[in-house]
Design an enzyme around this catalytic site. Structure first.
Site, PDB file in Angstrom:
ATOM      1  CG  ASP A  40       5.627 -18.370  -1.682  1.00 55.90           C
ATOM      2  OD1 ASP A  40       5.505 -17.500  -0.792  1.00 55.90           O
ATOM      3  OD2 ASP A  40       4.712 -19.158  -1.995  1.00 55.90           O
ATOM      4  CB  ILE A  41       8.452 -14.618   1.839  1.00 58.10           C
ATOM      5  CG1 ILE A  41       9.341 -14.380   3.060  1.00 58.10           C
ATOM      6  CG2 ILE A  41       7.025 -14.133   2.088  1.00 58.10           C
ATOM      7  CD1 ILE A  41       9.680 -12.922   3.322  1.00 58.10           C
ATOM      8  CG  ASN A  58      -3.357  -3.441   6.969  1.00 58.05           C
ATOM      9  OD1 ASN A  58      -3.727  -3.543   8.140  1.00 58.05           O
ATOM     10  ND2 ASN A  58      -3.766  -4.272   6.034  1.00 58.05           N
ATOM     11  N   GLY A  66      -1.627  -9.171  -1.151  1.00 52.62           N
ATOM     12  CA  GLY A  66      -0.193  -9.291  -1.404  1.00 52.62           C
ATOM     13  C   GLY A  66       0.487 -10.353  -0.569  1.00 52.62           C
ATOM     14  CG  ASP A  68      -0.265  -8.883   5.747  1.00 54.88           C
ATOM     15  OD1 ASP A  68       0.366  -9.548   6.591  1.00 54.88           O
ATOM     16  OD2 ASP A  68      -1.204  -8.130   6.035  1.00 54.88           O
ATOM     17  CB  SER A 156       6.653   0.009   0.865  1.00 56.16           C
ATOM     18  OG  SER A 156       6.106   0.319   2.136  1.00 56.16           O
ATOM     19  N   GLY A 158       4.761  -3.305  -3.351  1.00 57.61           N
ATOM     20  CA  GLY A 158       3.591  -3.821  -4.064  1.00 57.61           C
ATOM     21  C   GLY A 158       2.473  -2.801  -4.008  1.00 57.61           C
ATOM     22  CE1 TYR A 160      -0.533  -0.166   2.064  1.00 52.43           C
ATOM     23  CE2 TYR A 160       1.308  -0.202   3.594  1.00 52.43           C
ATOM     24  CZ  TYR A 160      -0.048  -0.289   3.346  1.00 52.43           C
ATOM     25  OH  TYR A 160      -0.911  -0.497   4.391  1.00 52.43           O
TER      26      TYR A 160
HETATM   27  N1  AR6 Z   1       6.771 -14.008  -1.338  1.00 50.29           N
HETATM   28  C1  AR6 Z   1       7.617 -12.979  -1.556  1.00 50.29           C
HETATM   29  N2  AR6 Z   1       7.233 -11.775  -2.023  1.00 50.29           N
HETATM   30  C2  AR6 Z   1       5.927 -11.622  -2.321  1.00 50.29           C
HETATM   31  C3  AR6 Z   1       4.966 -12.636  -2.131  1.00 50.29           C
HETATM   32  C4  AR6 Z   1       5.440 -13.877  -1.617  1.00 50.29           C
HETATM   33  N3  AR6 Z   1       4.618 -14.899  -1.397  1.00 50.29           N
HETATM   34  N4  AR6 Z   1       3.751 -12.147  -2.501  1.00 50.29           N
HETATM   35  C5  AR6 Z   1       3.938 -10.863  -2.922  1.00 50.29           C
HETATM   36  N5  AR6 Z   1       5.252 -10.550  -2.815  1.00 50.29           N
HETATM   37  P1  AR6 Z   1       2.816  -6.149  -0.982  1.00 50.29           P
HETATM   38  P2  AR6 Z   1       3.171  -3.575   0.429  1.00 50.29           P
HETATM   39  C6  AR6 Z   1       5.934  -9.277  -3.129  1.00 50.29           C
HETATM   40  O1  AR6 Z   1       1.756  -5.561  -1.839  1.00 50.29           O
HETATM   41  O2  AR6 Z   1       3.440  -2.878  -0.856  1.00 50.29           O
HETATM   42  C7  AR6 Z   1      -1.361  -5.838   2.021  1.00 50.29           C
HETATM   43  O3  AR6 Z   1      -2.730  -5.734   1.736  1.00 50.29           O
HETATM   44  C8  AR6 Z   1       5.262  -8.306  -4.040  1.00 50.29           C
HETATM   45  O4  AR6 Z   1       5.454  -8.701  -5.391  1.00 50.29           O
HETATM   46  O5  AR6 Z   1       2.604  -7.503  -0.411  1.00 50.29           O
HETATM   47  O6  AR6 Z   1       4.034  -3.271   1.611  1.00 50.29           O
HETATM   48  C9  AR6 Z   1      -1.038  -5.461   3.446  1.00 50.29           C
HETATM   49  O7  AR6 Z   1      -2.012  -5.925   4.368  1.00 50.29           O
HETATM   50  C10 AR6 Z   1       5.987  -7.010  -3.711  1.00 50.29           C
HETATM   51  O8  AR6 Z   1       7.232  -6.953  -4.398  1.00 50.29           O
HETATM   52  O9  AR6 Z   1       3.177  -5.179   0.294  1.00 50.29           O
HETATM   53  C11 AR6 Z   1      -0.985  -3.969   3.349  1.00 50.29           C
HETATM   54  O10 AR6 Z   1      -2.287  -3.413   3.387  1.00 50.29           O
HETATM   55  C12 AR6 Z   1       6.288  -7.163  -2.216  1.00 50.29           C
HETATM   56  O11 AR6 Z   1       6.052  -8.542  -1.911  1.00 50.29           O
HETATM   57  C13 AR6 Z   1      -0.353  -3.722   1.991  1.00 50.29           C
HETATM   58  O12 AR6 Z   1      -0.669  -4.884   1.229  1.00 50.29           O
HETATM   59  C14 AR6 Z   1       5.438  -6.310  -1.302  1.00 50.29           C
HETATM   60  O13 AR6 Z   1       4.149  -6.141  -1.857  1.00 50.29           O
HETATM   61  C15 AR6 Z   1       1.147  -3.598   2.062  1.00 50.29           C
HETATM   62  O14 AR6 Z   1       1.642  -3.262   0.804  1.00 50.29           O
END
Ligand code: AR6
Length: 209
Positions: A40-41, A58, A66, A68, A156, A158, A160
């Site tokens: 978990d980051i 975003n 996600g 963020d 990107s 998740g 995205y």
């Molecule tokens: N630690 C590590 N990785 C994680 C964690 C965590 N705690 N939580 C999720 N991931 P995403 P995106 C992974 O959707 O695709 C937001 O609403 C997740 O499983 O977080 O760039 C923003 O505000 C995936 O593999 O980011 C933007 O609107 C990765 O992190 C949008 O989502 C990225 O998934 C960005 O979408």
């Protein structure tokens, strides 16, 4: 931005997250390492002073779902307030796709948060270039702020919708090219399948340390 802030939770460190086969280490150059971790980051930190986590944000840069969302929750409401202070480059856009901005980490164990915006895979004209720029810009901002340790999630990959295989190749090759001056670049990946994929790709592209 106010960088003098107190951090209450420095308990979680990389060494407590990474054990056994959940950590793989590679050489990026003579002086920098790539570490791939499962975890978990929001809990990541190396030293709490020259370290930063990257949040997949975003363009509005005021939080979301996600990773963020998790990062904003863990950092506390001061993070959103700091983001709000980042000037808009056009209405509603604080950080254009492929760029990055930095704020303090507030209640996070890491000292800073680098906010980058990766491509929305299905609507970006050149998602590969945008994803490359996200990593490149984040590394540049890190260096400008004397960050020595940086942790990325799979930007990107998740909400995205970026295909994992290409994202792994693009991210590792961009980091290999632009990581000079950093001591360590970490990937902190939440899911087993992403962790295994990144390790497989890194084995193809880099030397094991
Ligand atoms: N630690 C590590 N990785 C994680 C964690 C965590 N705690 N939580 C999720 N991931 P995403 P995106 C992974 O959707 O695709 C937001 O609403 C997740 O499983 O977080 O760039 C923003 O505000 C995936 O593999 O980011 C933007 O609107 C990765 O992190 C949008 O989502 C990225 O998934 C960005 O979408």
């Amino acid at each position: 931005l106010n960088t003098s802030h107190t951090r209450t939770s420095r308990l979680a460190t990389v060494s407590s997250m990474a054990s056994g086969d959940e950590l793989a280490v590679f050489n990026l150059s003579d002086s920098s390492l790539l570490k791939i971790l499962k975890g978990d980051i929001t809990k990541w930190s190396v030293d709490g002073s020259s370290d930063a986590i990257v949040t997949p944000a975003n363009e509005r840069m005021l939080g979301g779902g996600g990773a963020d969302g998790a990062i904003h929750r863990a950092a506390g409401p001061q993070l959103r307030a700091a983001c709000y202070e980042v000037p808009e480059v056009r209405p509603g856009v604080r950080c254009p796709t492929g760029e990055a901005r930095i704020t303090p980490g507030f209640n996070l164990p890491a000292s800073r948060v680098i906010h980058t915006v990766g491509p929305i895979y299905d609507s970006d004209i050149n998602p590969k270039e945008s994803l490359t720029n996200s990593y490149k810009y984040s590394l540049r901002v890190a260096k400008e702020n004397n960050i020595k340790y940086i942790a990325f999630p799979a930007i990107s990959c998740g909400i995205y919708g970026y295909p994992f295989d290409e994202a792994a190749t693009v991210s590792i090759s961009t980091i290999k090219q632009f990581s000079n001056d950093l001591k360590e670049v970490h990937f902190v990946l939440f899911a087993d399948d992403l962790f295994s994929l990144w390790v497989t790709k890194a084995k193809e592209m880099l030397q094991k340390a």
